[in-house]
Design a protein around this motif. Sequence first.
Motif, PDB file in Angstrom:
ATOM      1  N   VAL A 193      40.271  41.877  38.433  1.00  0.00           N
ATOM      2  CA  VAL A 193      40.603  40.658  39.173  1.00  0.00           C
ATOM      3  C   VAL A 193      41.248  39.640  38.236  1.00  0.00           C
ATOM      4  O   VAL A 193      42.230  38.971  38.588  1.00  0.00           O
ATOM      5  CB  VAL A 193      39.343  40.067  39.834  1.00  0.00           C
TER       6      VAL A 193
ATOM      7  N   CYS B 183      42.414  46.435  44.132  1.00  0.00           N
ATOM      8  CA  CYS B 183      41.090  45.803  44.191  1.00  0.00           C
ATOM      9  C   CYS B 183      40.542  45.817  45.619  1.00  0.00           C
ATOM     10  O   CYS B 183      39.356  46.077  45.840  1.00  0.00           O
ATOM     11  CB  CYS B 183      41.159  44.372  43.669  1.00  0.00           C
TER      12      CYS B 183
ATOM     13  N   ALA C  70      39.147  39.584  46.445  1.00  0.00           N
ATOM     14  CA  ALA C  70      40.287  40.502  46.345  1.00  0.00           C
ATOM     15  C   ALA C  70      41.316  40.213  47.432  1.00  0.00           C
ATOM     16  O   ALA C  70      42.535  40.264  47.177  1.00  0.00           O
ATOM     17  CB  ALA C  70      39.793  41.948  46.448  1.00  0.00           C
TER      18      ALA C  70
END
Length: 902
Positions: free
Chosen positions: A548, A570, A586
């Motif tokens: 991330v 993600c 995400a």
Amino acid sequence: MLYGRETEQDQIRRMLDRAGDGASCALVIHGEAGMGKTALLEYAAEVAGPGRVLRTVGIESEMELAFGGLHQLLWPVTGRLEQLPEPQAAALKAAFGLSGEAVRDRFSLGTAVLTVLSQAAGGGPLLCVVDDSQWLDRASLDALAFAARRLHGEGVVMLFGVRDGVPGGQITGLPRLRLHGLGPAAVDALLTDRVAALSPYARDQIVEQAQGNPLALLELPAALTAEQRAGHLNPITLPAGLSSPSSRIQEAFQEQIRRLPDPTRAMLLVAAADDSGDLDLVLRASARFGATLEDLEPAEHAALVLLTEHTVAFRHPLVRSATYQNAALARRLAAHRALADALDGEPGSGKHVDRRAWHLAAATTGADEAVAAEMVGVAQRAGGRQGTASASAAYERAAQLTADSAGRARLLAAAAFTSAEAGQFHRTAALTDRINALALDPVMLADFARVRAIVELDRGSPGGAARILLECADRISRSADLAPVLTEAVQTAQSSGDGRLLAEVAARLPDSPEYARARAMTGPLDAVRDTMGRAPAGQGEAGFAERVLAGTYEQLFADHRAALDTAAACVRECRERDMVGWLHTALHLLAEARLSLGLYGEARAAAAEGLAVAEQFGRRHRETYLRATLATLAALQGDGDRCASLSGAALEYADAHGIELAAAHAHRALGLLALGLGHAGDALTHLEAARARLGHPALAAFLLPDLVEAAVRAGQRERAAEPVELLARWAQAADRPAALALSHRCRALTGPEGETEQHFTAALHLHDAETTQPFERARTELLYGEWLRRERRRTDARSRLRTALETFEALDAQPWATRARTELQASGEAPDPDSRPNALLGRLSPQEREVVRLAATGATNREIATRLFLSPRTVGHHLYRAFPKLGITTRTELAPLLGQDG
């Protein structure tokens, strides 16, 4: 208030409306206990109004009282008996015990009921409500059913409420309406409005057990203890120790169970303790108590269970609850032990190892290290296959089963961390309160700090969360343990917008390649290129938080295509591993990447889904960012009301909790809206307010081009000087064509007059070198075209302005398209506004536009509903309203109309 019964309510309203015109009809409303039959009948009575309703209700204790129900229904109109023909009057008087005669002619009695109802409806429509018909005495029910089957033009509506699965109440020859369980939206609304203080995890368990039954949705939460309401529920069984619900339905079930033979009750308890419905398993476990298949017959005859060749199922979720709750603790423990033993001896029992472990844990009191170890195995397996919530519960149960205090602390920390990944944040907070941090080793101390930071982020401020992580970093020294702590410290400090806090994080980052991105995002811009030169190329094995962070870095430094790929990966991982605690983050990253690339429809879908997930799990921090993203999309399309609403909500929460980066995004949305509409002064105010929130130049880069343009257009060029220099430093650090193009555009707006065209052409050349930001390229074309027109180079200007207009229209960026169109007209060209596909879309509401865009791709109503979090019915409604506005009649015309391939 009724939930999820709009269709049924509409049907009843139509029946009563027709009765107002003299028509008659009858309906049998049936379903299992607790489905809301009585509530629907009460609704009908409200619609009919005072003085227009006759009602009766069946009472089990009065089932043998002949004509008792009929007397209750017709008592208000007994004065009309004298107006009846003599045979009919005599029959009713006999039924009511007014004559001392016996009822000899049931045909005359039924006709008399019909006649009385017809007379009573003479002054307007009449509603007859018969509730709990299964407990109405047979004589009354026969007479009322007789009349109902012969209704025609009397202006009478008869509604019968019948509980399924209970002897009695059979009514033939009438239309029937079965009430099914509520859908997800109605369940959510009911729990939100009527049930307080349920953790998301407990809520999910209640929803699963209730199966859409409205009464169960209300009664099961009421039976939970405070700890269970906080989410401490065993995922395989109903929670032990519930207080007895006071509802008469639960009491009725318990009374029925108490009447059963002991072996039957033993088998029911085993079935209630089991979660599979596997009849063979229940029989093998019940053999321990001397029970056999024949012992289930009394329960089957009582309609408490439904049996097939291979399954046993409780007819109603509250039957299972009543069975389990009413059993003594020792019996519950024995049932779980029997199930564990049965699973252990089952062929291929390896596949049932987790269920067996849960039953062992449920059968165990006190410490048992062997069972605790089995639960740790359950948690580890669950965490690897879409089961973070189950993993958390297993870790917590393992902690309860171990006598080692340090081990208990580690297991509770693991439970807290996995509960956070599962989005069970109320439960996470409760677990962290039970952990002794001093007993943790470095690995678990790091996990514990991350959990505490998540709770602080949700309940407090990002600055506070960053402090928790930095304190942990000061207590541990191994780089492997530090990495996730410092990674998340970077993100939380960024959210605070606090430059000094970011500097503190930077000071703790080790000088090694794996921290290159973190240093680039916290240190001075001048060092970014040198720092990133030593960054590891591969990130595939990095932890999720690190991935991330990588996506955030790519977005901050204008590598938007890479950011899109990282964000999409993600999101996929969150879905595959059931990491709902990370899914909204995400999706936010994905929405921002798509927004930067001009994929506005897809960005809106990702942000809307992210917001729905964040709202579902109470993640107010991430909600704030997602609202700001949606506000930006609304600004681009010129939807001022929506932009103001979303930005206002984001700012309110961000200001209260110190989420300065989200506040900056919300201000930027308002500034972008004003800039597109030509209100440069207002735009400058908002954009400077956004800039003031952020103490690190990399965080502010996204809004600097807007700020520079707003200052120039407002006649405040001096206020653009510092942003231009900062933007140039950021662009040099990013070293991406997209970033450098923005810097050249702003130099064109503010630099010496002789260098203007040079900077504009350089910007366009860089835009062409990396075609990832169509909106920004169109803005450069627009500003270049405006300058060319002022220079009286109208032919050159028209070419630039025409290109800008086409892009803005394709993006549905309405305010900017209007600006380009106005400039194009001023240059001597008049574009046809009706020739634009997006001009047609401008006739639609924002929700209609999204539905139409997806329908044009060939998506079905159900697929669109899933994407936009609507019901298929709502999607159909939007298309029904949109087609006339677009001048079409079928969805096959959408793709050609919008210039899509379909």
